[in-house]
Design a protein around this motif. Structure first.
Motif, short mmCIF file in Angstrom:
data_model
loop_
_atom_site.label_atom_id
_atom_site.label_comp_id
_atom_site.label_asym_id
_atom_site.label_seq_id
_atom_site.Cartn_x
_atom_site.Cartn_y
_atom_site.Cartn_z
N ASN A 150 0.84 -1.20 0.00
CA ASN A 150 0.00 0.00 0.00
C ASN A 150 0.87 1.24 0.00
O ASN A 150 1.48 1.59 1.00
CB ASN A 150 -0.91 0.02 1.24
N LEU A 151 0.91 1.91 -1.15
CA LEU A 151 1.69 3.16 -1.25
C LEU A 151 0.76 4.36 -1.41
O LEU A 151 1.21 5.45 -1.74
CB LEU A 151 2.66 3.08 -2.44
N ILE A 152 -0.53 4.13 -1.16
CA ILE A 152 -1.49 5.24 -1.34
C ILE A 152 -1.11 6.45 -0.47
O ILE A 152 -1.20 7.59 -0.94
CB ILE A 152 -2.93 4.76 -1.06
N PRO A 153 -0.62 6.24 0.76
CA PRO A 153 -0.25 7.40 1.57
C PRO A 153 0.88 8.25 0.95
O PRO A 153 1.12 9.36 1.39
CB PRO A 153 0.21 6.78 2.90
N TYR A 154 1.56 7.70 -0.04
CA TYR A 154 2.69 8.43 -0.65
C TYR A 154 2.29 9.08 -1.98
O TYR A 154 3.15 9.44 -2.77
CB TYR A 154 3.87 7.48 -0.87
N LEU A 155 1.00 9.20 -2.22
CA LEU A 155 0.54 9.68 -3.52
C LEU A 155 1.08 11.07 -3.87
O LEU A 155 1.40 11.35 -5.03
CB LEU A 155 -1.00 9.66 -3.54
N ASP A 199 -3.08 -1.53 9.67
CA ASP A 199 -3.45 -2.87 9.24
C ASP A 199 -2.20 -3.74 9.08
O ASP A 199 -1.31 -3.44 8.30
CB ASP A 199 -4.20 -2.76 7.92
N GLU A 200 -2.18 -4.86 9.81
CA GLU A 200 -1.01 -5.74 9.75
C GLU A 200 -0.89 -6.47 8.43
O GLU A 200 0.11 -7.13 8.16
CB GLU A 200 -1.07 -6.77 10.89
N SER A 201 -1.93 -6.38 7.62
CA SER A 201 -1.84 -7.08 6.34
C SER A 201 -1.32 -6.17 5.23
O SER A 201 -1.46 -6.48 4.06
CB SER A 201 -3.21 -7.65 5.96
N LEU A 202 -0.72 -5.03 5.60
CA LEU A 202 -0.18 -4.12 4.58
C LEU A 202 1.34 -4.07 4.67
O LEU A 202 1.92 -4.32 5.73
CB LEU A 202 -0.73 -2.71 4.77
N CYS A 203 1.97 -3.74 3.55
CA CYS A 203 3.44 -3.59 3.56
C CYS A 203 3.83 -2.46 2.60
O CYS A 203 3.10 -2.13 1.68
CB CYS A 203 4.11 -4.90 3.15
N ASN A 204 5.00 -1.89 2.86
CA ASN A 204 5.55 -0.86 1.97
C ASN A 204 7.07 -0.82 2.03
O ASN A 204 7.70 0.17 1.66
CB ASN A 204 4.96 0.53 2.30
N GLY A 205 7.67 -1.93 2.50
CA GLY A 205 9.11 -1.96 2.74
C GLY A 205 9.95 -1.63 1.51
O GLY A 205 10.92 -0.88 1.60
N TYR A 206 9.59 -2.20 0.36
CA TYR A 206 10.39 -1.96 -0.85
C TYR A 206 10.53 -0.47 -1.14
O TYR A 206 11.59 0.00 -1.55
CB TYR A 206 9.76 -2.66 -2.06
N TRP A 207 9.44 0.26 -0.95
CA TRP A 207 9.45 1.70 -1.24
C TRP A 207 10.54 2.41 -0.45
O TRP A 207 11.16 3.36 -0.90
CB TRP A 207 8.06 2.27 -0.89
N HIS A 208 10.80 1.89 0.76
CA HIS A 208 11.81 2.50 1.65
C HIS A 208 13.18 1.84 1.50
O HIS A 208 14.08 2.11 2.30
CB HIS A 208 11.35 2.39 3.10
#
Lengths: 320, 332
Positions: A255-260, A300-309
């Motif tokens: 989920n990268l929506i917060p980084y739109l 939500d524990e079912s979300l990830c965004n590690g690659y983006w960082h």
């Protein structure tokens, strides 16, 4: 949703502005091809709803397994034509792992049969699209990590590229800046996956058939029984991956929506959603121009965004 | 058929050359190759020495530059190509399209080989690399069945190299993000899979648990042989069962398939294992040299390897098990 910048309207000059600046443009929204094996009716129902969603571009076709035939190539093309009449841009997606002669023939036939753009998920599709002089979108599995590769493919008819799933924001930024400096790449569109499970690998082996103790050649297309695959957990019951035929996906949804805002300011033209069901369409429809805060929980524990960082993909960082 | 053997350092290179390899493949000690492990690979100085040693004994040297550069570190890959050409290696094994383009632009006599990491599995895909860069050879991903390899070999103008022995990647190479999803350090960009820094072994009440970045990969009861926590070979839970959901710890051994591969016109057999010891390289190379020579001498399509060769290879295999992998359709 405001009209988005068109294919001729790249504004990379926004890249260096602060992320707090008011967004002048919003990336177009795309809907990735369905990753699972659904019945024809389920597929048609899904796209009937997608037709009235905020998605601008819809990728259509079977990308995981050539044995999944609830829709024929002609069915996909007919569906694309219908969706285009309703104002959507449609792209036909190619199979990711091509092993047999028949899969190559099917690919060639798909590319020949319509005037639609092609999403090349393998270099076989690049080769055929080039030969037939057809524009193509480079899928994330083409592993394009630098402008040297972009330059080669742009000369061969690539009109858009989807960054590799594991590419960090920082590395993507470097690439986008270098694209601005290369006249031959300035019109090329850049797309990233912003939401949905990550397709982490493909194999010759079918893991769904293996779980059912069936050989792949007699798999009975058991994957149709799993609407969105099934979960692989660790021995201490942590959900880790999602099994989808020959494909292994992340259990967590990216989920990268917060980084739109950041994504817009970087000059990314298109953001892709992968759906497990119609709920993803609701998320798309909740997005508003100039918002960086969709109505989905950041906890939500079912979300990830590690690659983006630039970190392990499964990680989730709350710093948006 | 040529025998192409791995060399992670000078001692392994000597072992491979002295044991009868037709060619050795090596990497530079940075992220430009897919076996970027501490203490492995060659720097610019001993690369010269390695090439001299191999060439003096009539063995060819292939330099693997088989990871994908990112924009910010492109220069390392470019340097690796330059270094290979300057050192007069016989071929560059390349995965990235941009790096291949650069290597082709050098207009060198050095052959260009397409790495297995480029995930090229069909004649159309191979044609892309052949038409664009004039590649001479391609290493096939370990996802094709024998029949598919036969058809491909009939159709492509490119020399084909296939894996014969060693660790088995079961996912299509170059497109597997499982390790980076758990542990970071993308195999594609950094050249490591299941990196050692993320590995943890812990014994509690006799049970050994292996973890990768704190995620449980497997548990071993007392007496069970515990393997390295390679993600795709762990035991997980799926549909109420705990088992090797993706693959058992096992190695590929395709020695039995030499007659078929030869009849298809496969140009070379590759042995996996640049991370292995010189002793391992010497043993595997010796056995495979004997097998290929024995097959050639017999000139018989029903040739089979000596039992003791298969036993010796099984003893060197991961989990002391071997498989034909995707070559046999039933494995898939």
């Amino acid at each position: 949703m405001e009209p988005c910048v068109g294919s001729t309207g790249r504004r990379h000059t926004n890249h260096l502005r602060g992320i707090s600046s008011v967004m002048a443009i919003t990336p177009k929204i795309s809907l990735g091809s369905i990753q699972y094996y659904w019945s024809k009716q389920t597929i048609l129902d899904f796209y009937a709803e997608a037709a009235s969603s905020n998605a601008n571009t819809i990728y259509l076709g079977e990308t995981v397994c050539s044995k999944r035939r609830s829709m024929s190539t002609q069915d996909w093309i007919d569906l694309a034509i219908q969706l285009e009449k309703l104002g959507k841009h449609c792209v036909l997606s190619s199979l990711t792992l091509i092993e047999s002669e028949s899969e190559v023939s099917a690919l060639r036939s798909m590319i020949k049969r319509s005037e639609l753009w092609i999403e090349a998920n393998d270099y076989a599709a690049v080769q055929i699209a080039r030969e037939l002089k057809r524009p193509f979108v480079a899928g994330s599995n083409l592993n394009i990590y630098n402008t040297h590769t972009l330059s080669v493919l742009a000369k061969q008819g690539m009109v858009r590229w989807h960054a590799p799933l594991e590419m960090s924001a920082s590395s993507l930024s470097e690439t986008l800046v270098a694209m601005q400096e290369d006249a031959s790449l300035q019109r090329l569109e850049t797309e990233i996956q912003i939401y949905g499970r990550l397709a982490l690998s493909h194999a010759a082996r079918c893991f769904t058939a293996r779980a059912a103790n069936l050989p792949k050649d007699q798999c009975e297309t058991r994957c149709i029984a799993h609407h969105d695959g099934f979960t692989m957990q660790t021995q201490d019951k942590q959900s880790l991956f999602q099994v989808n035929g020959i494909q292994i996906q992340s259990y967590k949804r990216c989920n990268l929506i917060p980084y739109l805002n950041t994504i817009t300011n970087m000059g990314i033209d298109m953001v892709r959603f992968y759906a497990e069901d119609n709920n993803t369409l609701n998320i798309i429809n909740q997005l508003h121009a100039s918002t960086d805060s969709p109505r989905i929980s950041l906890q939500d524990e079912s979300l990830c965004n590690g690659y983006w960082h630039g970190k392990p993909g499964m990680e989730f960082n709350i710093d948006a | 058929m040529e025998l192409v053997c791995p060399a992670g350092n000078f001692a392994s290179l000597k072992a491979a050359v002295d044991s009868g390899a037709d060619a050795v493949y090596i990497g530079i000690n940075d992220k430009t190759n897919a076996r970027y492990f501490p203490g492995l690979n060659f720097n610019h100085n001993n690369l010269h020495r390695a090439v001299d040693y191999a060439h003096n004994k009539g063995t060819r040297v292939f330099l693997a530059i088989n990871t994908f550069p990112q924009q910010e570190n492109w220069q390392h890959w470019r340097n690796a190509v330059d270094c290979g050409i300057d050192t007069a290696v016989d071929a560059l094994i390349i995965a990235d399209v941009g790096v291949m383009d650069y290597a082709a632009s050098r207009n060198t006599k050095t052959n260009l080989h397409l790495s297995v990491q480029a995930s090229s599995t069909s004649h159309e895909s191979l044609l892309f690399y052949y038409n664009t860069f004039g590649i001479k050879r391609a290493v096939l991903p370990r996802v094709l069945s024998l029949k598919q390899i036969e058809r491909l070999a009939n159709k492509t103008p490119i020399e084909l190299e296939v894996f014969g022995f060693g660790s088995l990647c079961i996912m299509v190479e170059g497109r597997c993000y499982l390790s980076s999803y758990l542990a970071g350090d993308s195999p594609n960009n950094c050249g490591v899979c299941s990196p050692a820094h993320a590995v943890d072994w812990k014994e509690t009440s006799g049970t050994l648990t292996t973890r990768l970045n704190n995620i449980v990969i497997d548990r071993f009861l007392p007496g069970e042989a515990a393997g390295y926590p390679t993600l795709c070979k762990g035991r997980f839970r799926a549909e109420e069962n705990t088992y090797h959901v993706m693959e058992e710890p096992t190695s590929l051994n395709a020695m039995e398939l030499i007659p078929k591969l030869s009849s298809y016109g496969i140009k070379a057999i590759k042995i996996e294992g640049r991370q292995r010891s010189p002793a391992y390289v010497a043993k595997v190379t010796t056995i495979w040299r004997k097998a290929i020579d024995d097959f050639k001498q017999s000139n018989n399509s029903t040739w089979t390897p000596h039992e003791q060769w298969n036993h010796a290879l099984a003893a060197l295999a991961e989990g002391t098990q071997t498989t034909y992998g995707a070559y046999h359709r039933s494995w898939q």
